[in-house]
Design a protein around this motif. Structure first.
Motif, PDB file in Angstrom:
ATOM      1  N   ASN A 134      30.306 -16.262  29.907  1.00 62.11           N
ATOM      2  CA  ASN A 134      29.788 -15.334  28.907  1.00 62.11           C
ATOM      3  C   ASN A 134      28.273 -15.262  28.834  1.00 62.11           C
ATOM      4  O   ASN A 134      27.741 -14.605  27.962  1.00 62.11           O
ATOM      5  N   GLU A 193      32.801  -5.955  35.978  1.00 57.74           N
ATOM      6  CA  GLU A 193      32.190  -7.145  35.392  1.00 57.74           C
ATOM      7  C   GLU A 193      32.802  -7.369  34.019  1.00 57.74           C
ATOM      8  O   GLU A 193      33.345  -6.450  33.410  1.00 57.74           O
ATOM      9  N   TRP A 194      32.701  -8.626  33.557  1.00 53.05           N
ATOM     10  CA  TRP A 194      33.366  -8.979  32.315  1.00 53.05           C
ATOM     11  C   TRP A 194      32.731 -10.231  31.743  1.00 53.05           C
ATOM     12  O   TRP A 194      32.124 -11.011  32.470  1.00 53.05           O
ATOM     13  N   THR A 195      32.876 -10.425  30.439  1.00 56.58           N
ATOM     14  CA  THR A 195      32.469 -11.687  29.814  1.00 56.58           C
ATOM     15  C   THR A 195      33.632 -12.203  28.975  1.00 56.58           C
ATOM     16  O   THR A 195      34.488 -11.424  28.541  1.00 56.58           O
ATOM     17  N   PRO A 218      27.294 -10.547  31.995  1.00 52.43           N
ATOM     18  CA  PRO A 218      28.518  -9.999  32.608  1.00 52.43           C
ATOM     19  C   PRO A 218      28.689 -10.552  34.029  1.00 52.43           C
ATOM     20  O   PRO A 218      27.743 -10.611  34.803  1.00 52.43           O
TER      21      PRO A 218
END
Length: 167
Positions: free
Chosen positions: A129, A75-77, A132
């Protein structure tokens, strides 16, 4: 009868003398507006393309998608600050877009609408954003950003073709 014919001919000649310069001036004005609009949009498109290349927005999205694909992240933002007054040249020329060839009009409008979608996703509070995310929103945003870049490149090329003196 001859006097009437001469009078009619004089009236027609007078009307043409008034009409033709006005018509030519209007045509010249339309062409000047078309060229001015194209040159202004060209400058903005070039600057947006240069900013993207220098800051590496698409490359960063691609690297994020690649990291997802390799399993390096789950997962990422992503959050990018954008000025609220963006695309000023485009907005100032919306009323003049109709002077451009239809295909160029379409490319320009599509480019700005698609780019705005990318901005909305990446700006604070945007899709990328809020929390996540998994890979899907990043893959979609990359696809949309690449489409915007293609439209930008095509619009720039068309303006350069129509107006070789633009650069």
């Amino acid at each position: 009868a001859l006097t009437a014919a001469v009078g009619a001919l004089g009236a027609v000649g007078g009307a043409l003398a008034a009409y033709l310069p006005t018509r030519l001036m209007a045509r010249h004005h339309r062409e000047a507006l078309r060229k001015s609009t194209a040159f202004q949009l060209y400058a903005e498109l070039q600057s947006l393309r240069e900013i993207e290349q220098q800051r590496g927005y698409i490359a960063g999205l691609r690297a994020t998608v690649d990291a997802f694909n390799r399993g390096q992240i789950k997962e990422w933002t992503l959050e990018i600050q954008f000025h609220e007054d963006r695309f000023l040249i485009y907005k100032a020329n919306i009323g003049n877009l109709g002077t451009l060839p239809p295909k160029l009009q379409s490319r320009i409008v599509l480019f700005y609408q698609i780019l705005e979608a990318v901005v909305q996703d990446a700006k604070p509070g945007g899709l990328l954003n809020k929390t996540p995310n998994g890979a899907a929103p990043f893959i979609e945003n990359l696809r949309i950003a690449e489409k915007a870049k293609l439209l930008c490149d095509e619009a720039i090329a068309e303006i350069e073709y129509l107006y070789p003196d633009v650069n």
